[in-house]
Design a protein around this motif. Structure first.
Motif, PDB file in Angstrom:
ATOM      1  N   LEU A  10      41.845  41.562  29.462  1.00  0.00           N
ATOM      2  CA  LEU A  10      41.619  41.355  30.888  1.00  0.00           C
ATOM      3  C   LEU A  10      41.282  39.895  31.179  1.00  0.00           C
ATOM      4  CD1 LEU A  10      41.238  42.540  33.733  1.00  0.00           C
ATOM      5  CD2 LEU A  10      38.842  43.004  33.130  1.00  0.00           C
ATOM      6  N   ILE A  11      40.433  39.291  30.316  1.00  0.00           N
ATOM      7  CA  ILE A  11      40.040  37.892  30.503  1.00  0.00           C
ATOM      8  C   ILE A  11      41.257  36.969  30.379  1.00  0.00           C
ATOM      9  CG2 ILE A  11      38.723  35.973  29.505  1.00  0.00           C
ATOM     10  CD1 ILE A  11      36.539  37.956  28.805  1.00  0.00           C
ATOM     11  N   VAL A  12      42.108  37.234  29.362  1.00  0.00           N
ATOM     12  CA  VAL A  12      43.310  36.423  29.159  1.00  0.00           C
ATOM     13  C   VAL A  12      44.234  36.531  30.360  1.00  0.00           C
ATOM     14  CG1 VAL A  12      45.402  36.165  27.763  1.00  0.00           C
ATOM     15  CG2 VAL A  12      43.187  36.510  26.646  1.00  0.00           C
ATOM     16  N   ASN A  13      44.412  37.745  30.876  1.00  0.00           N
ATOM     17  CA  ASN A  13      45.273  37.944  32.044  1.00  0.00           C
ATOM     18  C   ASN A  13      44.729  37.217  33.274  1.00  0.00           C
ATOM     19  OD1 ASN A  13      47.118  39.535  30.681  1.00  0.00           O
ATOM     20  ND2 ASN A  13      46.045  41.455  31.141  1.00  0.00           N
ATOM     21  N   LEU A  14      43.420  37.339  33.481  1.00  0.00           N
ATOM     22  CA  LEU A  14      42.811  36.651  34.624  1.00  0.00           C
ATOM     23  C   LEU A  14      42.946  35.142  34.499  1.00  0.00           C
ATOM     24  CD1 LEU A  14      39.529  38.725  35.159  1.00  0.00           C
ATOM     25  CD2 LEU A  14      41.534  38.645  36.656  1.00  0.00           C
ATOM     26  N   LEU A  15      42.769  34.623  33.272  1.00  0.00           N
ATOM     27  CA  LEU A  15      42.914  33.188  33.039  1.00  0.00           C
ATOM     28  C   LEU A  15      44.346  32.742  33.301  1.00  0.00           C
ATOM     29  CD1 LEU A  15      41.503  30.604  32.096  1.00  0.00           C
ATOM     30  CD2 LEU A  15      42.141  31.202  29.747  1.00  0.00           C
ATOM     31  N   GLY A  16      45.306  33.555  32.849  1.00  0.00           N
ATOM     32  CA  GLY A  16      46.727  33.224  33.080  1.00  0.00           C
ATOM     33  C   GLY A  16      47.066  33.226  34.561  1.00  0.00           C
ATOM     34  N   ILE A  17      46.564  34.238  35.294  1.00  0.00           N
ATOM     35  CA  ILE A  17      46.814  34.310  36.733  1.00  0.00           C
ATOM     36  C   ILE A  17      46.178  33.115  37.442  1.00  0.00           C
ATOM     37  CG2 ILE A  17      46.325  35.637  38.833  1.00  0.00           C
ATOM     38  CD1 ILE A  17      46.472  38.183  37.092  1.00  0.00           C
ATOM     39  N   SER A  18      44.950  32.757  37.042  1.00  0.00           N
ATOM     40  CA  SER A  18      44.251  31.629  37.672  1.00  0.00           C
ATOM     41  C   SER A  18      45.021  30.329  37.476  1.00  0.00           C
ATOM     42  CB  SER A  18      42.839  31.487  37.088  1.00  0.00           C
ATOM     43  OG  SER A  18      42.081  32.652  37.309  1.00  0.00           O
ATOM     44  N   LEU A  19      45.496  30.097  36.243  1.00  0.00           N
ATOM     45  CA  LEU A  19      46.269  28.881  35.967  1.00  0.00           C
ATOM     46  C   LEU A  19      47.578  28.863  36.746  1.00  0.00           C
ATOM     47  CD1 LEU A  19      45.697  28.502  32.105  1.00  0.00           C
ATOM     48  CD2 LEU A  19      44.749  27.082  33.930  1.00  0.00           C
ATOM     49  N   THR A  20      48.216  30.022  36.860  1.00  0.00           N
ATOM     50  CA  THR A  20      49.474  30.105  37.617  1.00  0.00           C
ATOM     51  C   THR A  20      49.248  29.791  39.089  1.00  0.00           C
ATOM     52  OG1 THR A  20      50.289  31.804  36.093  1.00  0.00           O
ATOM     53  CG2 THR A  20      51.425  31.588  38.208  1.00  0.00           C
ATOM     54  N   VAL A  21      48.171  30.382  39.648  1.00  0.00           N
ATOM     55  CA  VAL A  21      47.839  30.126  41.057  1.00  0.00           C
ATOM     56  C   VAL A  21      47.503  28.655  41.269  1.00  0.00           C
ATOM     57  CG1 VAL A  21      46.166  30.603  42.895  1.00  0.00           C
ATOM     58  CG2 VAL A  21      47.090  32.479  41.523  1.00  0.00           C
ATOM     59  N   LEU A  22      46.718  28.082  40.343  1.00  0.00           N
ATOM     60  CA  LEU A  22      46.330  26.681  40.461  1.00  0.00           C
ATOM     61  C   LEU A  22      47.551  25.766  40.407  1.00  0.00           C
ATOM     62  CD1 LEU A  22      44.085  24.536  40.582  1.00  0.00           C
ATOM     63  CD2 LEU A  22      43.998  24.602  38.087  1.00  0.00           C
ATOM     64  N   PHE A  23      48.451  26.025  39.462  1.00  0.00           N
ATOM     65  CA  PHE A  23      49.656  25.195  39.343  1.00  0.00           C
ATOM     66  C   PHE A  23      50.543  25.338  40.581  1.00  0.00           C
ATOM     67  CE2 PHE A  23      54.104  24.611  38.040  1.00  0.00           C
ATOM     68  CZ  PHE A  23      54.040  23.298  37.575  1.00  0.00           C
ATOM     69  N   THR A  24      50.640  26.576  41.101  1.00  0.00           N
ATOM     70  CA  THR A  24      51.455  26.803  42.302  1.00  0.00           C
ATOM     71  C   THR A  24      50.889  26.036  43.496  1.00  0.00           C
ATOM     72  OG1 THR A  24      52.032  29.014  41.507  1.00  0.00           O
ATOM     73  CG2 THR A  24      52.410  28.554  43.845  1.00  0.00           C
ATOM     74  N   LEU A  25      49.564  26.103  43.686  1.00  0.00           N
ATOM     75  CA  LEU A  25      48.914  25.364  44.779  1.00  0.00           C
ATOM     76  C   LEU A  25      49.112  23.864  44.601  1.00  0.00           C
ATOM     77  CD1 LEU A  25      45.556  27.362  45.094  1.00  0.00           C
ATOM     78  CD2 LEU A  25      47.482  27.391  46.685  1.00  0.00           C
ATOM     79  N   LEU A  26      48.994  23.398  43.347  1.00  0.00           N
ATOM     80  CA  LEU A  26      49.190  21.982  43.029  1.00  0.00           C
ATOM     81  C   LEU A  26      50.596  21.548  43.403  1.00  0.00           C
ATOM     82  CD1 LEU A  26      47.298  19.892  41.541  1.00  0.00           C
ATOM     83  CD2 LEU A  26      48.699  20.317  39.533  1.00  0.00           C
ATOM     84  N   LEU A  27      51.564  22.393  43.063  1.00  0.00           N
ATOM     85  CA  LEU A  27      52.969  22.072  43.322  1.00  0.00           C
ATOM     86  C   LEU A  27      53.279  22.084  44.811  1.00  0.00           C
ATOM     87  CD1 LEU A  27      55.671  21.580  41.758  1.00  0.00           C
ATOM     88  CD2 LEU A  27      56.110  24.018  42.028  1.00  0.00           C
ATOM     89  N   VAL A  28      52.786  23.111  45.514  1.00  0.00           N
ATOM     90  CA  VAL A  28      53.140  23.299  46.927  1.00  0.00           C
ATOM     91  C   VAL A  28      52.422  22.310  47.835  1.00  0.00           C
ATOM     92  CG1 VAL A  28      53.017  24.909  48.871  1.00  0.00           C
ATOM     93  CG2 VAL A  28      53.731  25.722  46.622  1.00  0.00           C
TER      94      VAL A  28
END
Length: 456
Positions: A10-28
């Motif tokens: 669960l922690i790994v999944n949450l970390l992966g989702i957080s990084l994906t969201v952060l990168f998406t916000l950074l990109l957009v």
């Protein structure tokens, strides 16, 4: 085979989702707007919010200091010494009149009272030196929640301390990682992009791609500092075949200007990461890099610069004639080299707002890594840039006079103090010629009056 427990998964999944969201916000919200040169107004809203917080914090500190009878601000030395713009001869005349009935006109010989003029000037310089204070950070009279900008503020209340601590967490735990990621992205794209463009055949397409790759990467780097820049009079932006000269406060002056225009850089060849960037950049654009052994050869430097500006297809050269960083309160002597070439000069004035972070690089105190860390942990870098009308050297003007005229225009537009002193005094002692100049003035006053008296 190693198996993850449900909780670990669960922690790994949450970390992966957080990084994906952060990168998406950074990109957009940052990278894509930087590529197209647009802004959503987030940085300006952020700046207005900070101003309100700073105003409240300063008001609260002033009220608390008044209640506890604390001195909030150090006495400011500027203005304590009244310096009238009078000449050496006029001041010595005044000293002689006040001390005796003799005057300079009828007493050309040395008077013991004359030494009081030089003693007073020496004391004024010690108390209020207009040169060395240009090489230290400007101290604020209001608090911006950065302890580095004003050391006079003391503990006032728990609320202010909590606010300061919250600011530290935001700057170091959120803004710093975000800015490092953006800086890494901008520098990586610059190296990769310019290297790829370098393999394209020479022509308009390569020139177009080179300009826009540089512009895109510099805009990303500007956002890595949360830089909020206001450009004025853009119709005066430098054009091909010219030289852009600006006052110098920080190494980031380069990206501040290059995020709004296209320039050929001038500098010494470096090693390490800087060397990698330089070698990649020169493949895509004809920048002017000098070997260490060539920098001191003034004739070779002048020749290379002249050849560059004579080719009207090449980008304008960006030069900082002061030769060192000044704390953005003044403009010091411009080196005459770039004004001897005979090219059109495009002056640019840069003025930083120290409320959000001090952009000045005190190279004698901080290394480049420490300086960049201080920049990336400031609230923001806010500045105004003015493009002044192009200037050319007049027929009856030498290079020094032309340099001083350009310097005065920059100082006037940026609201900076125009000083004739050499910025090299940051690391060197005062040259003997400066001392001799004062001696010559006094000698000429005494001997000149004596000769005039003999002729009459």
């Amino acid at each position: 085979m190693f198996l993850l427990l449900p909780f670990d998964s669960l922690i790994v999944n949450l970390l992966g989702i957080s990084l994906t969201v952060l990168f998406t916000l950074l990109l957009v919200f940052i990278i894509v707007p930087a590529i197209f040169g647009v802004s959503f107004g987030i940085r300006k809203l952020y700046m207005k919010t900070l101003l309100k917080i700073f105003a409240w914090a300063t008001l609260r500190m002033e009220r608390g200091a008044k209640e506890k009878n604390h001195q909030l601000y150090k006495p400011y030395t500027n203005g304590i010494i009244a310096k009238d713009p009078t000449s050496l001869e006029e001041e010595i005349k005044e000293i002689r009149r006040s001390g005796s009935s003799k005057a300079l006109d009828n007493t050309p010989e040395f008077e013991l009272s004359d030494i009081f003029y030089f003693c007073r000037k020496g004391m004024e310089t010690i108390m209020d030196d207009e040169v060395t204070k240009r090489f230290s950070a400007e101290e604020l009279e209001s608090w911006n929640l950065l302890s580095r900008t004003n050391y006079n503020f003391q503990y006032i209340s728990l609320r202010l301390t909590v606010l300061w601590g919250l600011g530290v967490l935001i700057r170091y735990c959120f803004l710093l990682p975000l800015r490092i990621a953006l800086a890494f992205t901008g520098i990586s794209l610059l190296v990769v992009g310019t290297t790829v463009v370098g393999y394209l055949p020479n022509g308009r397409f390569k020139e177009f791609m080179s300009k826009h790759v540089h512009l895109m990467c510099y805009r990303i780097c500007v956002r890595a500092l949360t830089a909020i820049i206001t450009y004025h009079d853009r119709e005066n932006r430098p054009r091909n075949g010219g030289i852009c000269v600006a006052n110098h406060t920080s190494p980031i002056d380069v990206i501040i200007l290059a995020s709004d225009g296209y320039y050929a850089m001038v500098g010494q060849v470096h090693g390490g990461l800087m060397g990698v960037i330089q070698r990649a950049m020169v493949k895509a654009c004809p920048h002017v890099w000098f070997e260490r052994s060539e920098v001191k050869d003034r004739h070779l430097v002048a020749k290379r610069l002249t050849e560059h500006v004579q080719d009207k297809s090449k980008l304008p050269i960006l030069i900082f004639p002061e030769g060192t960083c000044i704390n953005n309160t003044s403009v010091m002597m411009f080196k005459k080299g770039s004004f001897e070439i005979g090219a059109t000069v495009y002056p640019v004035a840069i003025k930083y707002d120290p409320q959000f972070g001090d952009a000045f690089w005190n190279s004698s105190k901080y290394g480049m890594v420490t300086y960049l860390l201080r920049m990336m942990t400031s609230w923001a870098i806010v500045c105004s840039v003015w493009y002044l009308p192009p200037m050319t050297r007049e027929a009856d003007e030498d290079a020094v006079q032309f340099a001083n005229r350009v310097k005065s225009a920059i100082a006037r537009q940026g609201g900076l103090v125009d000083l004739l002193w050499d910025g090299g005094l940051k690391r060197e002692k005062v040259k003997d010629t400066f001392k001799e100049e004062q001696q010559k003035l006094y000698s000429k006053m005494i001997v000149g009056n004596h000769e005039d008296r003999s002729r009459s």
